[in-house]
Design a protein around this motif. Structure first.
Motif, PDB file in Angstrom:
ATOM      1  N   UNK A   1       7.615  66.880  54.551  1.00 28.78           N
ATOM      2  CA  UNK A   1       6.766  67.814  55.293  1.00 28.78           C
ATOM      3  C   UNK A   1       7.388  69.205  55.348  1.00 28.78           C
ATOM      4  N   UNK A   2       8.706  69.284  55.468  1.00 30.28           N
ATOM      5  CA  UNK A   2       9.369  70.586  55.456  1.00 30.28           C
ATOM      6  C   UNK A   2       9.218  71.256  54.093  1.00 30.28           C
ATOM      7  N   UNK A   3       9.320  70.492  53.028  1.00 31.06           N
ATOM      8  CA  UNK A   3       9.133  71.043  51.681  1.00 31.06           C
ATOM      9  C   UNK A   3       7.727  71.568  51.464  1.00 31.06           C
ATOM     10  N   UNK A   4       6.754  70.820  51.928  1.00 32.37           N
ATOM     11  CA  UNK A   4       5.363  71.261  51.805  1.00 32.37           C
ATOM     12  C   UNK A   4       5.141  72.529  52.616  1.00 32.37           C
ATOM     13  N   UNK A   5       5.693  72.570  53.813  1.00 28.95           N
ATOM     14  CA  UNK A   5       5.558  73.758  54.649  1.00 28.95           C
ATOM     15  C   UNK A   5       6.209  74.985  54.020  1.00 28.95           C
ATOM     16  N   UNK A   6       7.376  74.790  53.407  1.00 27.20           N
ATOM     17  CA  UNK A   6       8.057  75.905  52.743  1.00 27.20           C
ATOM     18  C   UNK A   6       7.241  76.397  51.550  1.00 27.20           C
ATOM     19  N   UNK A   7       6.664  75.492  50.782  1.00 25.97           N
ATOM     20  CA  UNK A   7       5.845  75.883  49.631  1.00 25.97           C
ATOM     21  C   UNK A   7       4.611  76.662  50.074  1.00 25.97           C
ATOM     22  N   UNK A   8       3.989  76.228  51.147  1.00 29.31           N
ATOM     23  CA  UNK A   8       2.817  76.940  51.668  1.00 29.31           C
ATOM     24  C   UNK A   8       3.222  78.328  52.162  1.00 29.31           C
TER      25      UNK A   8
ATOM     26  N   UNK B   1       3.582  85.376  48.873  1.00 31.88           N
ATOM     27  CA  UNK B   1       3.279  85.890  47.545  1.00 31.88           C
ATOM     28  C   UNK B   1       1.845  86.412  47.470  1.00 31.88           C
ATOM     29  N   UNK B   2       0.922  85.719  48.081  1.00 31.07           N
ATOM     30  CA  UNK B   2      -0.468  86.164  48.107  1.00 31.07           C
ATOM     31  C   UNK B   2      -0.635  87.471  48.852  1.00 31.07           C
ATOM     32  N   UNK B   3       0.054  87.624  49.959  1.00 29.56           N
ATOM     33  CA  UNK B   3      -0.036  88.867  50.722  1.00 29.56           C
ATOM     34  C   UNK B   3       0.577  90.034  49.934  1.00 29.56           C
ATOM     35  N   UNK B   4       1.689  89.782  49.252  1.00 27.73           N
ATOM     36  CA  UNK B   4       2.293  90.832  48.433  1.00 27.73           C
ATOM     37  C   UNK B   4       1.332  91.234  47.322  1.00 27.73           C
ATOM     38  N   UNK B   5       0.691  90.281  46.710  1.00 26.37           N
ATOM     39  CA  UNK B   5      -0.248  90.566  45.632  1.00 26.37           C
ATOM     40  C   UNK B   5      -1.448  91.352  46.152  1.00 26.37           C
ATOM     41  N   UNK B   6      -2.012  90.929  47.275  1.00 23.43           N
ATOM     42  CA  UNK B   6      -3.208  91.571  47.815  1.00 23.43           C
ATOM     43  C   UNK B   6      -2.910  92.991  48.294  1.00 23.43           C
ATOM     44  N   UNK B   7      -1.776  93.198  48.911  1.00 21.96           N
ATOM     45  CA  UNK B   7      -1.480  94.500  49.481  1.00 21.96           C
ATOM     46  C   UNK B   7      -0.703  95.419  48.545  1.00 21.96           C
ATOM     47  N   UNK B   8      -0.705  95.137  47.244  1.00 23.43           N
ATOM     48  CA  UNK B   8      -0.206  96.092  46.273  1.00 23.43           C
ATOM     49  C   UNK B   8       1.220  95.955  45.827  1.00 23.43           C
ATOM     50  N   UNK B   9       1.861  94.862  46.045  1.00 25.86           N
ATOM     51  CA  UNK B   9       3.231  94.711  45.579  1.00 25.86           C
ATOM     52  C   UNK B   9       3.314  94.635  44.069  1.00 25.86           C
ATOM     53  N   UNK B  10       2.282  94.074  43.422  1.00 23.33           N
ATOM     54  CA  UNK B  10       2.243  93.971  41.976  1.00 23.33           C
ATOM     55  C   UNK B  10       1.139  94.882  41.461  1.00 23.33           C
ATOM     56  N   UNK B  11       1.392  96.173  41.495  1.00 20.21           N
ATOM     57  CA  UNK B  11       0.381  97.148  41.117  1.00 20.21           C
ATOM     58  C   UNK B  11       0.253  97.240  39.599  1.00 20.21           C
ATOM     59  N   UNK B  12      -0.960  97.249  39.069  1.00 19.15           N
ATOM     60  CA  UNK B  12      -1.127  97.410  37.625  1.00 19.15           C
ATOM     61  C   UNK B  12      -0.775  98.820  37.166  1.00 19.15           C
ATOM     62  N   UNK B  13      -0.663  99.765  38.068  1.00 16.45           N
ATOM     63  CA  UNK B  13      -0.321 101.141  37.734  1.00 16.45           C
ATOM     64  C   UNK B  13       1.170 101.395  37.853  1.00 16.45           C
ATOM     65  N   UNK B  14       1.971 100.395  37.662  1.00 15.95           N
ATOM     66  CA  UNK B  14       3.417 100.522  37.830  1.00 15.95           C
ATOM     67  C   UNK B  14       4.029 101.462  36.802  1.00 15.95           C
ATOM     68  N   UNK B  15       3.434 101.576  35.609  1.00 16.78           N
ATOM     69  CA  UNK B  15       3.965 102.479  34.589  1.00 16.78           C
ATOM     70  C   UNK B  15       3.887 103.934  35.031  1.00 16.78           C
ATOM     71  N   UNK B  16       2.837 104.298  35.746  1.00 10.95           N
ATOM     72  CA  UNK B  16       2.694 105.668  36.210  1.00 10.95           C
ATOM     73  C   UNK B  16       3.746 106.005  37.255  1.00 10.95           C
TER      74      UNK B  16
END
Length: 61
Positions: free
Chosen positions: A19-26, A32-47
């Motif tokens: 259960x601890x492993x499942x909780x850590x994975x979640x 990771x989802x929040x970083x992706x949604x709020x711009x951590x992985x921007x497609x304009x990184x080259x600029x």
């Protein structure tokens, strides 16, 4: 049909690591989802790096 003699305390001890492993994975997936949604992985990184893009290089030649 369920088991007639369940030992909840023993089962809790046995399943705790899983259960601890499942909780850590979640939690990692949520972060990771929040970083992706709020711009951590921007497609304009080259600029942002200041390096000229391919189109800018072709226009300057």
């Amino acid at each position: 049909m369920s088991a007639s003699d369940t030992q909840l305390e023993k089962q809790t001890k046995r399943h705790k690591p899983s259960l601890l492993g499942i909780g850590a994975a979640v939690a990692i997936a949520v972060v990771a989802g929040m970083i992706y949604v709020f711009g951590g992985f921007s497609p304009d990184a080259d600029e942002a790096s200041g390096a000229p893009t391919v189109t800018e290089q072709q226009q300057s030649n």
